[in-house]
Enzyme design. Structure first.
Site, PDB file in Angstrom:
ATOM      1  N   GLN A 181       1.131  -1.450   0.008  1.00 55.39           N
ATOM      2  CA  GLN A 181      -0.395  -0.023  -0.054  1.00 55.39           C
ATOM      3  C   GLN A 181       1.051   1.329  -0.339  1.00 55.39           C
ATOM      4  OE1 GLN A 181      -2.737   0.835   3.609  1.00 55.39           O
ATOM      5  NE2 GLN A 181      -4.008   0.168   2.455  1.00 55.39           N
ATOM      6  N   GLY A 182       0.993   1.751  -1.055  1.00 52.67           N
ATOM      7  CA  GLY A 182       1.361   3.461  -0.995  1.00 52.67           C
ATOM      8  C   GLY A 182       0.697   4.810  -1.022  1.00 52.67           C
ATOM      9  N   SER A 201       0.732   6.506   2.449  1.00 49.83           N
ATOM     10  CA  SER A 201       1.029   7.400   3.540  1.00 49.83           C
ATOM     11  C   SER A 201       2.036   8.457   2.762  1.00 49.83           C
ATOM     12  CB  SER A 201       1.318   7.193   4.928  1.00 49.83           C
ATOM     13  OG  SER A 201       0.455   6.523   5.222  1.00 49.83           O
ATOM     14  N   SER A 223       3.728  -1.428   4.450  1.00 48.98           N
ATOM     15  CA  SER A 223       4.593  -2.975   4.397  1.00 48.98           C
ATOM     16  C   SER A 223       4.866  -4.194   3.295  1.00 48.98           C
ATOM     17  CB  SER A 223       2.839  -3.639   5.480  1.00 48.98           C
ATOM     18  OG  SER A 223       2.927  -2.809   6.789  1.00 48.98           O
ATOM     19  N   GLU A 266     -11.183  -2.665   5.908  1.00 47.93           N
ATOM     20  CA  GLU A 266      -9.661  -3.466   6.210  1.00 47.93           C
ATOM     21  C   GLU A 266      -9.540  -3.647   7.976  1.00 47.93           C
ATOM     22  OE1 GLU A 266      -5.435  -1.752   5.746  1.00 47.93           O
ATOM     23  OE2 GLU A 266      -6.858   0.059   6.162  1.00 47.93           O
TER      24      GLU A 266
END
Lengths: 319, 384
Positions: free
Chosen positions: B128-129, B131, B163, B246
């Site tokens: 996941q990109g 932040s 992550s 999520e």
């Protein structure tokens, strides 16, 4: 699994809320603060609405509902700060004549607590005393006429709940037909339900106040310091709700103990935070916040306080 | 209010339980926490086993290749998997819990056909990109730029807290496609191949000593326009639609594990002669009520989602606030039980204590969760 209120349960909750808003609104609440004698007319009306006979079989003039429904009704009573020995009324409706119909008001006193306190002594037609000396599983219930109970005055912290201290064991006439361990468990659960109602109500009160009260040119509810207090209150109430409702379904003794612990904490801490959001107004006699806090303190002591609950929950872990 | 599982749900549980008992002994032992290729291979193999047995994408809609299971069946799956000691979702987390559901909800038929099956089979790992160094809690402040050039976007910027970046094949990337638009508009959602030229991964070392996540540096990375899911400049909405998934069931297995650890703490304290300490006893007793209630709150939220057609409500924020705090309390209690042994970094409870520190920060800090609860549930006015 469907761990949500059914349509019937929602209707029961809404109907109870409406009844209490109509018959025990804010004016009546504040009048009761000045004159806390119970209103027997209201008591009979509650009985007519099935408040006490809720769980009696329909063949016996009851409503034939279960513990989850009783919990929903008592949650509403807690929201409204409805005074009186309501738990005793619900639990003794099938055992003591006149209780189900609201003709007689009977209180429960737990001899296992120190001091042994009796709520609304001047309003009661009888006292059911749970023997505290016997081991919990062997405890028995006794019935006394109010005049026969040795008592001392006790200045109640809660203006809506007059108290007397029972000074001698009121163990005169055995009251048959009562399963005392079960009585204690259900009393704890219904008390927890009232705590839940109070905890949810003080969230609403704090939020309403924070939206309307303006300082520094903005509603104080727009400030994160206040917002986060309110969010924390909701979290406490919702966790307690899950625990109380689940205990009503399982009727498991340990579930009840855990639910009461969390509901006590939610009611007391939420009333404290509500008082903080109200600021100076929260410290006044006119604001209702102190009534929630004081009743929450009282209920937190009855039918198992924090120390006893935590010890029981710890024992179950190490078992 | 019904806590009893239906006959169908119990049959699902029984089938699952016997399958887990049959396959788990065949699973190789988990690799070391630092062995990332090994962890990827392990997680992928487990996902493949789930897929072949018909348990992959349990909560995904059937038309996305999932099993279309109810939230309650998903709850049962997570509960039973944890009880049986099955591997966690691990490296498949982003693919199964966020990128996949987003593509399923917002992608074209071709995009769904390209990306969803490999996620379900454990063949492709997503990261996941979202932040950025200057866009954390304030995610809408993200500045990674995507400039259209023919059939490509040319993307430059940096991402952080990613992550599984080291082993991922794809990254669900939020980029700014219109710098002039109001902050929440002008953002788009792109699927970025991690092997594209210009992508640099720099692992970040956590306070626990591990490299659980990384920084991404993107230097004129070319991403085909066809990798955009949803309309251009609509990426904020595309992302938020599935973000609640999520939070819905992410912690089910963990609550089960926490309750087991709590019982272990009590038994250890007793075996060590610490049970005469009333302060410790009461602390553990309170945590017992806490985690029992968190389990009930999970069941409450799952039932609510089931009634709402599978969409988790705002109750996820209420749960996360209390759970993340309770998890930290639990490991602090573990440290009290351990005494001086709590200084031994090799003790699993100490590793747990360190990793628990992330819980009040990751996936929305407790402060942001309180804002969400206060504004979206309680209706308090927005402000500072």
């Amino acid at each position: 699994m469907d761990f949500q209120l059914t349509a019937d349960q929602r209707a029961l909750r809404d109907g109870t809320r409406e009844l209490l808003a109509r018959r025990f609104g804010r004016d009546r609440l504040r009048a009761a603060v000045d004159a806390p004698a119970l209103d027997r007319g209201l008591w009979r009306e509650l009985a007519d609405a099935g408040f006490f006979a809720l769980r009696l079989p329909e063949a016996d003039g009851g409503v034939g509902l279960g513990l989850p429904e009783a919990v929903l009704v008592f949650e509403e009573a807690g929201r409204a700060l409805l005074p009186g020995p309501l738990v005793a009324g619900q639990l003794l409706a099938g055992a003591v004549d006149g209780v189900a119909t609201g003709e007689r008001i009977v209180a429960l006193c737990d001899g296992a607590t120190d001091p042994a306190l009796w709520e609304h002594p001047a309003d009661c037609d009888a006292l059911i005393f749970l023997d505290g000396d016997a081991p919990a599983h062997a405890a028995r219930a006794y019935r006394s006429a109010p005049a026969d109970v040795a008592r001392a005055p006790f200045a109640s912290v809660d203006p809506l709940t007059p108290l007397a201290r029972v000074t001698g064991p009121a163990c005169t006439v055995p009251q048959p037909g009562l399963d005392v361990p079960r009585l204690r468990r259900e009393a704890a659960l219904l008390t927890a339900a009232q705590q839940l109602g109070s905890a949810a109500r003080t969230v609403e009160m704090a939020v309403a106040y924070a939206r309307q009260r303006t300082q520094f040119g903005a509603p104080i509810g727009s400030f994160q310091a206040v917002k986060h207090l309110c969010a924390g209150m909701l979290v406490r109430a919702e966790l307690a709700r899950a625990a109380v409702y689940a205990a009503a379904v399982t009727e498991d003794a340990l579930d009840v103990v855990g639910a009461k612990l969390l509901a006590d904490e939610a009611a007391v801490r939420n009333a404290r935070d509500c008082l903080q959001v109200y600021g100076g107004m929260g410290f006044t006699w006119e604001a209702d916040v102190h009534l929630h806090l004081k009743r929450a303190w009282l209920r937190a002591e009855w039918w198992g306080g924090a120390r006893e609950a935590e010890e029981r929950l710890a024992d179950a872990l190490a078992g | 209010m019904d806590l009893a599982y239906t006959e169908e749900e119990e049959a699902f549980r029984a089938r699952l339980r016997s399958w887990l008992a049959e396959v788990l002994p065949k699973l190789p032992p988990p690799p070391a926490a630092t062995d990332w290729p090994g962890r990827r291979a392990h997680d992928a193999a487990w996902q493949r086993m789930l897929h072949d047995a018909g348990y992959a994408g349990l909560h995904w809609p059937a038309d996305a290749g999932g099993q279309g299971a109810t939230p309650t069946q998903h709850l049962i799956f997570l509960e039973e998997a944890e009880r049986a000691g099955a591997p966690y979702v691990g490296a498949n987390f982003v693919g199964l819990l966020h990128a996949g559901p987003t593509i399923a909800a917002e992608g074209t038929a071709a995009q769904r056909a390209r990306w969803l099956p490999p996620i379900l089979r454990g063949e492709e790992i997503w990261c996941q990109g979202f932040s950025e160094p200057d866009a954390g809690s304030d995610l809408a402040a993200l500045r990674t730029r995507a400039v259209r050039d023919g059939d490509d976007y040319v993307v430059t910027g940096s991402k952080i807290w990613t992550s599984h970046a080291e082993v991922a094949d794809w990254c669900e990337l939020l980029v700014r496609t219109d710098p002039e638009a109001p902050r929440h508009r002008g953002i788009s959602w792109l699927a970025m191949p991690m092997d594209a030229p210009g992508v640099t991964v720099r692992p970040l070392r956590t306070l626990a000593g591990s490299t659980e996540f990384a920084e991404l540096f993107l230097d004129e990375v070319r991403i085909p326009v066809g990798n955009r899911v949803g309309a251009e400049d609509d990426g904020w909405r595309v992302t938020m639609v599935t973000l609640s998934y999520e939070r819905g069931t992410a912690f089910v297995g963990e609550v089960v594990a926490c309750r087991r650890l709590l019982a272990e703490l009590a038994r250890t304290a007793r075996a060590d002669g610490r049970w005469d300490d009333p302060v410790l006893r009461r602390r553990l007793g309170r945590l017992n009520a806490e985690f029992a209630a968190l389990w009930r709150l999970t069941q409450w939220n799952v039932s609510e989602a089931q009634g709402a057609g599978g969409v988790p409500g705002a109750g996820g924020s209420v749960f996360k606030l209390r759970y993340s705090h309770a998890r930290q309390e639990l490991y602090d209690a573990a440290a009290e039980v351990l005494g001086g042994r709590a200084l031994d970094a090799d003790h699993p409870w100490v590793a747990g204590r360190l990793s628990a520190l992330a819980y009040t920060i990751a996936a929305g800090t407790s402060q942001i969760q309180r804002n969400i609860v206060a504004e979206r549930i309680l209706g308090l006015p927005k402000g500072r």
